[in-house]
Design a protein around this motif. Structure first.
Motif, short mmCIF file in Angstrom:
data_model
loop_
_atom_site.label_atom_id
_atom_site.label_comp_id
_atom_site.label_asym_id
_atom_site.label_seq_id
_atom_site.Cartn_x
_atom_site.Cartn_y
_atom_site.Cartn_z
N GLU A 96 0.83 -1.21 0.00
CA GLU A 96 0.00 0.00 0.00
C GLU A 96 0.87 1.26 0.00
O GLU A 96 0.54 2.25 -0.66
CB GLU A 96 -0.93 -0.01 1.20
N ASN A 97 1.96 1.23 0.75
CA ASN A 97 2.88 2.38 0.74
C ASN A 97 3.40 2.63 -0.67
O ASN A 97 3.41 3.76 -1.15
CB ASN A 97 4.05 2.12 1.69
N LEU A 98 3.83 1.57 -1.33
CA LEU A 98 4.38 1.74 -2.68
C LEU A 98 3.32 2.23 -3.65
O LEU A 98 3.61 3.04 -4.53
CB LEU A 98 5.00 0.42 -3.17
N GLU A 99 2.09 1.76 -3.49
CA GLU A 99 1.02 2.24 -4.36
C GLU A 99 0.75 3.73 -4.15
O GLU A 99 0.53 4.48 -5.11
CB GLU A 99 -0.25 1.43 -4.10
N VAL A 100 0.79 4.17 -2.89
CA VAL A 100 0.61 5.59 -2.60
C VAL A 100 1.72 6.41 -3.24
O VAL A 100 1.48 7.43 -3.90
CB VAL A 100 0.56 5.83 -1.07
N PHE A 101 2.96 5.97 -3.06
CA PHE A 101 4.08 6.73 -3.61
C PHE A 101 4.08 6.71 -5.14
O PHE A 101 4.48 7.69 -5.77
CB PHE A 101 5.40 6.20 -3.06
N ALA A 102 3.62 5.62 -5.72
CA ALA A 102 3.52 5.57 -7.18
C ALA A 102 2.54 6.62 -7.69
O ALA A 102 2.79 7.28 -8.72
CB ALA A 102 3.10 4.17 -7.63
N ARG A 103 1.42 6.79 -6.99
CA ARG A 103 0.46 7.83 -7.39
C ARG A 103 1.07 9.22 -7.20
O ARG A 103 0.92 10.09 -8.05
CB ARG A 103 -0.83 7.71 -6.58
N LEU A 104 1.75 9.42 -6.07
CA LEU A 104 2.37 10.73 -5.81
C LEU A 104 3.43 11.06 -6.86
O LEU A 104 3.65 12.24 -7.16
CB LEU A 104 2.99 10.74 -4.41
N MET A 105 4.08 10.06 -7.39
CA MET A 105 5.10 10.29 -8.41
C MET A 105 4.49 10.54 -9.79
O MET A 105 5.23 10.82 -10.74
CB MET A 105 6.06 9.09 -8.47
N GLY A 106 3.19 10.40 -9.89
CA GLY A 106 2.53 10.68 -11.17
C GLY A 106 2.46 9.51 -12.12
O GLY A 106 2.12 9.69 -13.29
N LEU A 107 2.73 8.29 -11.66
CA LEU A 107 2.60 7.12 -12.53
C LEU A 107 1.13 6.87 -12.83
O LEU A 107 0.29 6.91 -11.93
CB LEU A 107 3.22 5.89 -11.87
N ASN A 108 0.81 6.59 -14.08
CA ASN A 108 -0.59 6.35 -14.42
C ASN A 108 -1.03 4.98 -13.93
O ASN A 108 -0.21 4.14 -13.52
CB ASN A 108 -0.82 6.51 -15.93
N ARG A 109 -2.35 4.75 -13.95
CA ARG A 109 -2.91 3.53 -13.35
C ARG A 109 -2.29 2.27 -13.96
O ARG A 109 -1.97 1.32 -13.25
CB ARG A 109 -4.42 3.52 -13.55
N ALA A 110 -2.09 2.26 -15.27
CA ALA A 110 -1.55 1.07 -15.92
C ALA A 110 -0.11 0.80 -15.51
O ALA A 110 0.33 -0.36 -15.48
CB ALA A 110 -1.65 1.24 -17.44
N ALA A 111 0.64 1.85 -15.20
CA ALA A 111 2.06 1.69 -14.87
C ALA A 111 2.28 1.34 -13.40
O ALA A 111 3.35 0.82 -13.05
CB ALA A 111 2.83 2.96 -15.22
N ARG A 112 1.31 1.65 -12.54
CA ARG A 112 1.54 1.51 -11.09
C ARG A 112 1.78 0.06 -10.67
O ARG A 112 2.72 -0.23 -9.93
CB ARG A 112 0.36 2.09 -10.31
#
Length: 323
Positions: A96-112
Motif C-alpha cells: 500500500e505504501n508503494l502504491e501511494v508513492f507511485a500515485r504521488l510520483m505521477g505514474l498512471n494507473r496502468a504503470a503503477r
C-alpha cells in the motif's frame, strides 16, 4: 556527456551568509556507485540535497539527466532521494505504501502495478508485501524506503547512511539491494561513515572535508596504492586503554581506531617483531589481547587525507544546516 547522470560545476552553497560548500566539481556516471565520505559537518547531506533539487546553489550549476533539479519537476522525478529517516506510512502495508508513492510520483494507473511489483522484487520484499510497515524490523523498513524511491526508475539514486542502526543480517540484505541498483543504469551516490560498506559497494570514492572535495578516485586504484606499501598492524585490547597505556601505544606509533582497537600504518616500531612488541606493550601496562597484521583499507586513506591541513574555505557547517 550521454553517460553522465549528474554533473556539478563550481558549486557553492551558503546558509545565512555562512559558507557550507565551495568550488565543488563532480560528475556521476550511469551504472556507477560512488561512496561519499567525510567527517560530520563536512557538507555531505547539503551536497545530496542540492543534487536532489531540495536546495538552490548560491553559485554554480547542478544538472541531473540534463536538467536543473531545483527548477524542473520532471528532473526531480528522475531522482530517488533516500534519507536516513524512514519516510513511510506505518499503518499501511508495504504494498500500500508503494502504491501511494507511485500515485504521488505521477505514474498512471496502468504503470503503477508493474512498478510496485518491480520495486518489491528489487528490494526483496515480496514476502512482507502484505505486512504493516509499522510492525516490520528496521532493516525491512529501510528496504521498503529504498523500494519506494525506485518506483519511477530514477537516473540518480541518493542514499544517506542507508544501513544506519540495523543489525548485521539486515545490513547484508540492504547491501544486496544496493549492489544491484547500477544494473538498471542509475548512478548511485551513498553517503556513509562505514568504510567496509564503501569498500563493498563503491566503484569510486569522493571525500568531502571543510566544504571542499579533498579526494576523488577509483576505489581499486586507491586501495592498490595503499597496499603497495607496508601492511598495517592492529593491537586488540581486552579493555579500553587508560592514560599510561594510551601513551605507551602512541609512543610505539599506534593510534586509536576504536576504544578496543589501535592501529599503526607502518612497520613495527623500533624494529620489534610481534612477540617483542607484545612483551614491550604489556610491560608498560597495555591490556593487549592480540596483535594482528592487515592490509590497509579505506579507513587508512581517510585518516591520512582528513589529517592533512584542509584548503582555505568553509571550515564548519552553521548550526541548523544538515551535514
Amino acid at each position: 556527456m550521454p553517460d553522465q547522470a549528474a554533473v556539478v560545476r563550481d558549486l557553492a552553497f551558503s546558509y545565512r551568509n555562512q559558507p557550507v560548500l565551495d568550488g565543488i566539481d563532480l560528475a556521476l556516471a550511469r551504472a556507477e556507485t560512488v561512496a561519499l565520505l567525510g567527517p560530520n559537518g563536512a557538507g555531505k547531506t547539503s551536497l545530496m540535497r542540492l543534487l536532489a533539487g531540495r536546495l538552490v546553489p548560491s553559485r554554480g550549476s547542478v544538472r541531473v539527466a540534463g536538467g536543473d533539479p531545483a527548477r524542473e519537476a520532471a528532473v526531480r522525478r528522475a531522482i530517488a532521494w533516500v534519507p536516513q529517516e524512514i519516510a513511510l506510512y506505518p499503518r499501511l502495508t508495504v504494498r500500500e505504501n508503494l502504491e501511494v508513492f507511485a500515485r504521488l510520483m505521477g505514474l498512471n494507473r496502468a504503470a503503477r502495478g508493474p512498478a510496485v511489483a518491480r520495486a518489491l522484487g528489487r528490494a526483496g520484499l515480496e514476502e512482507v508485501a502484505s505486512r504493516l510497515v509499522g510492525v516490520l524490523s528496521g532493516g525491512y523498513q529501510r528496504r521498503a524506503n529504498i523500494a519506494a524511491a525506485l518506483l519511477a526508475e530514477p537516473a540518480l539514486v541518493l542514499l544517506d547512511e542507508p544501513t544506519q542502526g540495523v543489525d548485521q543480517a539486515a545490513r547484508a540484505a540492504i547491501h544486496g539491494v544496493l549492489e544491484r541498483l547500477p544494473e538498471a543504469g542509475a548512478a548511485v551516490l551513498i553517503a556513509t561513515h562505514d568504510f567496509a560498506e564503501a569498500e563493498r559497494l563503491a566503484d569510486r570514492v569522493v571525500l568531502l572535508q571543510g566544504g571542499s572535495l579533498r579526494l576523488d578516485g577509483r576505489l581499486s586504484d586507491l586501495l592498490a596504492g595503499l597496499r603497495a606499501g607496508p601492511p598495517e598492524h592492529e593491537v586488540a585490547l581486552a579493555e579500553a586503554a587508560g592514560p599510561a597505556a594510551s601513551a605507551a601505544l602512541r609512543q610505539a606509533g599506534f593510534h586509536p581506531a576504536s576504544p578496543l582497537m589501535w592501529r599503526a600504518g607502518h612497520a613495527m616500531a623500533g624494529g620489534r617483531d610481534g612477540a617483542a612488541l607484545l612483551a614491550h606493550l604489556r610491560r608498560h601496562g597495555v591490556p593487549v589481547r592480540e596483535i594482528r597484521v592487515r592490509e590497509p583499507g579505506l579507513d587508512v586513506l581517510y585518516r591520512d587525507v582528513t589529517a592533512e591541513e584542509p584548503p582555505a574555505g568553509p571550515a564548519r557547517l552553521p548550526a541548523g544546516v544538515p551535514a
